[in-house]
Design a protein around this motif. Structure first.
Motif, mmCIF file in Angstrom:
data_model
loop_
_atom_site.group_PDB
_atom_site.id
_atom_site.type_symbol
_atom_site.label_atom_id
_atom_site.label_comp_id
_atom_site.label_asym_id
_atom_site.label_seq_id
_atom_site.Cartn_x
_atom_site.Cartn_y
_atom_site.Cartn_z
ATOM 1 N N GLN A 198 0.809 -1.214 0.000
ATOM 2 C CA GLN A 198 0.000 0.000 0.000
ATOM 3 C C GLN A 198 0.846 1.269 0.000
ATOM 4 N N ARG A 199 2.125 1.160 0.406
ATOM 5 C CA ARG A 199 2.955 2.363 0.490
ATOM 6 C C ARG A 199 3.760 2.532 -0.789
ATOM 7 N N ALA A 200 3.575 3.674 -1.430
ATOM 8 C CA ALA A 200 4.255 3.926 -2.705
ATOM 9 C C ALA A 200 5.639 4.515 -2.438
ATOM 10 N N ALA A 201 6.579 3.658 -2.078
ATOM 11 C CA ALA A 201 7.953 4.104 -1.850
ATOM 12 C C ALA A 201 8.623 4.405 -3.190
ATOM 13 N N ALA A 202 9.748 5.084 -3.124
ATOM 14 C CA ALA A 202 10.481 5.383 -4.351
ATOM 15 C C ALA A 202 11.094 4.129 -4.953
ATOM 16 N N LEU A 203 11.637 3.254 -4.100
ATOM 17 C CA LEU A 203 12.359 2.069 -4.561
ATOM 18 C C LEU A 203 11.828 0.839 -3.847
ATOM 19 N N CYS A 204 11.804 -0.276 -4.559
ATOM 20 C CA CYS A 204 11.437 -1.553 -3.952
ATOM 21 C C CYS A 204 12.614 -2.507 -4.073
ATOM 22 N N VAL A 205 13.110 -2.984 -2.944
ATOM 23 C CA VAL A 205 14.197 -3.959 -2.906
ATOM 24 C C VAL A 205 13.582 -5.355 -3.010
ATOM 25 N N VAL A 206 13.973 -6.103 -4.035
ATOM 26 C CA VAL A 206 13.463 -7.458 -4.235
ATOM 27 C C VAL A 206 14.514 -8.442 -3.724
ATOM 28 N N VAL A 207 14.180 -9.140 -2.644
ATOM 29 C CA VAL A 207 15.110 -10.082 -2.002
ATOM 30 C C VAL A 207 15.046 -11.414 -2.755
ATOM 31 N N PRO A 208 16.190 -11.992 -3.158
ATOM 32 C CA PRO A 208 16.205 -13.151 -4.066
ATOM 33 C C PRO A 208 15.958 -14.482 -3.358
ATOM 34 N N THR A 209 14.765 -14.650 -2.803
ATOM 35 C CA THR A 209 14.481 -15.836 -2.008
ATOM 36 C C THR A 209 14.468 -17.125 -2.832
ATOM 37 N N ALA A 210 14.083 -17.072 -4.098
ATOM 38 C CA ALA A 210 14.132 -18.280 -4.932
ATOM 39 C C ALA A 210 15.573 -18.755 -5.101
ATOM 40 N N THR A 211 16.488 -17.813 -5.274
ATOM 41 C CA THR A 211 17.900 -18.175 -5.387
ATOM 42 C C THR A 211 18.448 -18.652 -4.051
ATOM 43 N N TYR A 212 18.027 -18.025 -2.948
ATOM 44 C CA TYR A 212 18.422 -18.529 -1.628
ATOM 45 C C TYR A 212 18.115 -20.025 -1.515
ATOM 46 N N GLN A 213 16.907 -20.393 -1.910
ATOM 47 C CA GLN A 213 16.497 -21.784 -1.729
ATOM 48 C C GLN A 213 17.207 -22.721 -2.693
ATOM 49 N N ALA A 214 17.525 -22.240 -3.896
ATOM 50 C CA ALA A 214 18.232 -23.074 -4.869
ATOM 51 C C ALA A 214 19.582 -23.546 -4.338
ATOM 52 N N TYR A 215 20.232 -22.720 -3.522
ATOM 53 C CA TYR A 215 21.545 -23.051 -2.974
ATOM 54 C C TYR A 215 21.465 -23.762 -1.623
#
Length: 517
Positions: A198-215
Motif C-alpha cells: 500500500q505504500r508507494a515508496a520510491a524504490l522496492c528492494v526485491v530479495v532473491p528468495t528463490a535463489t536462496y532456496q536453490a543453494y
C-alpha cells in the motif's frame, strides 16, 4: 504502436511507454557492440541528477534513528547451530508477510527445552545493523522427526508443527527481517520480509528468495541434503549428479540459518537505509505472484545474487520497464535459470513453496509449456538471453579478485567519483562476473554504455573481461547491472568499502528516484 503517457502514481516527471509496448521495447536485439562503443567514450550530456525528496528520506531516516541492536548477528555466549548437531533450527512458513498478517515459525531442537525467539528488522541503526522488534521467551521446542527424501529428485520437506505464530503489527515498516531462535547454548535464524504494497515508496528492494532456496543444502549431512546444485547420487557419492530438481522452502537454511550470499543483501540494506533512500521490500515469490505492483515504484533494486527467475517474474519486470520503471541489478549472474514455483508437496493448498529446475532434458514440466533451463537456451522454448534486458550476462567464475577498471569516465554514473578512464578500483570483481556478448545485443535502448571493462582470471587460467552496464531507455527508465559479486561489498564500511562505488551507487539511485533534472 508505442503510446506515451504520464505515470499517475507518485506524480512522476518522466513520461513512460504503455505496458502494451513491452514486447517491442524489450525483445528486439537492436543494440550492437558498435552502438555500445559509440556512446561509451563521451557520455556527459546527461544533466546532473537531483537528490531524492526530503519527504521520501524522512520515513527511513526516522526508522533508523531508533535504538539499534546487533543481536540478529550474534548472541554472546551462544554458538551457531549446525546441521549435524541440530542443536536448534527453524524456518518460516512464508517468505514474506504484510503488516497485520501472521507468519509462523517451525522450530526443532536436539532436546526438549524452551527457546527464546527474537525478531529483528535489518537496517543501519547507528551501525548496529538491526533493531529488536519483538521478543518471545519460553517457547517450547522439541526434536522433530527427521524428514526423508520422497524421491531422488526432491529435497527434503519438513512437516514440523508451528512453534510460534507472530501477528505482525500494522505499524511495522516494510523491511528485511530475521527471526533468531536461541536456546541456552546455541542459536539459529530464519529470514523473512515484511512487504507493504500500500505504500508507494520510491524504490522496492526485491530479495532473491528463490535463489536462496536453490543453494540451500539443508540438512548438510552428506546423506539427505540436496540443493539444485548437488546431493547424494544413486551410487552414494555426493556430486552434482545427485542434485534435486525440486527444493522446498519448508526447511531451515543450512547451518545457522542465514542463506547463501545473504550478506550481499544486508550490505545494501544497511547502506541504502543509512543514505535515507525511501525503500520498500518484497521477495521473488511476491514478484512472481504479483503481490506488489512493481510499476508503482520509480525503481526495483535487486540487491543480491538473483539467478533463478520464473516466467511471471520476468514478464512483470519487462512490463514495468516499458512503463518507465528502472532496474538496478547490484550483482552478477542475474536471470540465468528459468524455474517454476509449485505448491508444497506436503500441503497442496500452500502455493509457491517449492522451486523446480531440472537443469536437464529429464524435466517433468516438459510438454506442459513449463520446461526449465537457461533463459538463453534456444530449446525447448525460444531463447530469451538475459542480456537483452540486463545489458550484460553471466560469463564465468572469477578466480581470486580483480580490480574494476573504469570505462566511459564522463558518464553520469561516475560523476563526482574522482575517476578517469582506466582507474582501477580494487577487489570489486569477485565471485562471478558478467560480460557484454556482442552476438546477443540488447533490446532497444536510447543509449547503452559499458562503464567498466575489467580483465580478470577465469577458470583454467583463461582471461575474460567483466563489464558493468547502463541501459537508458527513451521513456526515462534506466537498467543498471553491476556485473560482479563485489559491488555491494564495496558499499560496506569494512576494508572492501570504496567511496567511488558508493558515490556511483548514489548517482544511480538518485537518477532512478527523480530522473534527469
Amino acid at each position: 504502436m508505442v503510446v506515451y503517457g504520464r505515470r499517475a502514481l507518485l506524480g512522476l516527471a518522466v513520461a513512460g511507454t504503455g505496458v502494451g509496448a513491452a514486447a517491442a521495447l524489450l525483445t528486439r536485439p537492436t543494440s550492437t557492440v558498435a552502438q555500445v562503443r559509440d556512446v561509451a567514450h563521451d557520455d556527459d550530456a546527461a544533466p546532473a541528477p537531483r537528490r531524492p525528496s526530503a519527504a521520501g528520506q524522512a520515513h527511513v531516516r526516522e526508522e533508523n534513528a531508533r535504538a539499534g541492536s546487533d543481536g540478529w548477528r550474534h548472541t554472546r555466549g551462544l554458538r551457531p547451530s549446525d546441521d549435524i548437531g541440530h542443536q536448534v533450527q527453524g524456518y518460516a512458513d512464508a517468505s514474506s508477510v504484510a503488516p497485520g498478517g501472521t507468519i509462523s515459525f517451525h522450530v526443532s531442537a536436539r532436546t526438549d527445552r524452551e527457546c527464546r525467539i527474537e525478531v529483528y528488522r535489518l537496517g543501519h541503526y547507528g551501525g548496529r545493523g538491526g533493531r529488536l522488534m519483538q521478543l518471545r521467551a519460553g517457547v517450547p521446542v522439541a526434536l522433530r522427526p527427521a524428514p526423508a527424501n520422497p524421491d531422488r529428485r526432491r529435497s527434503v520437506a519438513c512437516r514440523w508443527p508451528a512453534s510460534w505464530r507472530l501477528a505482525v503489527p500494522r505499524t511495522w515498516p516494510s523491511g528485511l527481517y530475521v527471526a533468531v531462535f536461541a536456546t541456552g547454548t546455541h542459536r539459529a535464524a530464519a529470514p523473512f520480509v515484511v512487504r507493504d504494497p500500500q505504500r508507494a515508496a520510491a524504490l522496492c528492494v526485491v530479495v532473491p528468495t528463490a535463489t536462496y532456496q536453490a543453494y540451500n543444502l539443508w540438512p548438510d549431512d552428506r546423506v539427505r541434503g540436496r540443493s539444485l546444485y548437488r546431493g547424494v547420487d544413486a551410487a552414494g557419492a555426493f556430486t552434482p549428479g545427485g542434485r534435486a530438481a525440486y527444493v522446498s522452502f519448508d526447511r531451515p537454511y543450512r547451518g545457522e540459518g542465514l542463506p547463501f550470499r545473504f550478506g550481499d543483501d544486508v550490505e545494501f540494506v544497511r547502506w541504502g537505509e543509512e543514505a535515507g533512500y525511501d525503500l520498500a521490500y518484497a521477495t521473488s515469490e511476491d514478484l512472481h505472484r504479483g503481490r506488489v505492483d512493481v510499476r508503482r515504484y520509480r525503481g526495483l533494486v535487486f540487491s543480491g545474487h538473483d539467478e533463478y527467475w520464473t516466467a511471471p517474474m520476468r514478464r512483470r519486470v519487462e512490463e514495468a520497464v516499458a512503463d518507465g520503471t528502472s532496474l538496478a541489478f547490484l550483482s552478477a549472474n542475474n536471470i540465468y535459470w528459468h524455474v517454476r514455483l509449485v505448491p508444497a508437496a506436503v500441503d497442496a493448498g500452500r502455493a509457491d513453496r517449492v522451486v523446480g529446475c531440472a537443469k536437464s532434458v529429464d524435466d517433468p514440466g516438459r510438454g506442459h509449456g513449463a520446461a526449465t533451463g537457461k533463459w538463453r537456451q534456444a530449446a525447448p522454448a525460444p531463447a530469451e538471453p538475459e542480456q537483452r534486458l540486463t545489458g550484460t550476462q553471466y560469463r564465468s567464475v572469477v578466480r581470486g579478485a580483480a580490480p574494476l577498471v573504469v570505462r566511459a569516465a564522463r558518464h553520469w554514473l561516475w560523476r563526482d567519483c574522482g575517476v578517469r578512464a582506466g582507474t582501477r578500483i580494487p577487489h570489486v570483481v569477485v565471485g562471478e562476473a558478467d560480460s557484454f556478448d556482442e552476438r546477443v545485443g540488447v533490446a532497444r535502448s536510447a543509449r547503452h554504455t559499458l562503464v567498466s571493462a575489467s580483465p580478470y582470471p577465469g577458470p583454467s587460467g583463461r582471461r575474460w573481461t567483466q563489464h558493468t552496464s547502463v541501459r537508458e531507455l527513451a521513456n526515462g527508465a534506466v537498467v543498471f547491472t553491476a556485473g560482479t559479486f563485489g559491488w555491494t561489498r564495496a558499499l560496506g564500511p569494512g576494508r572492501f568499502g570504496d567511496p567511488r562505488i558508493q558515490q556511483a551507487t548514489r548517482n544511480l539511485l538518485d537518477r532512478i528516484c527523480l530522473g534527469p533534472a
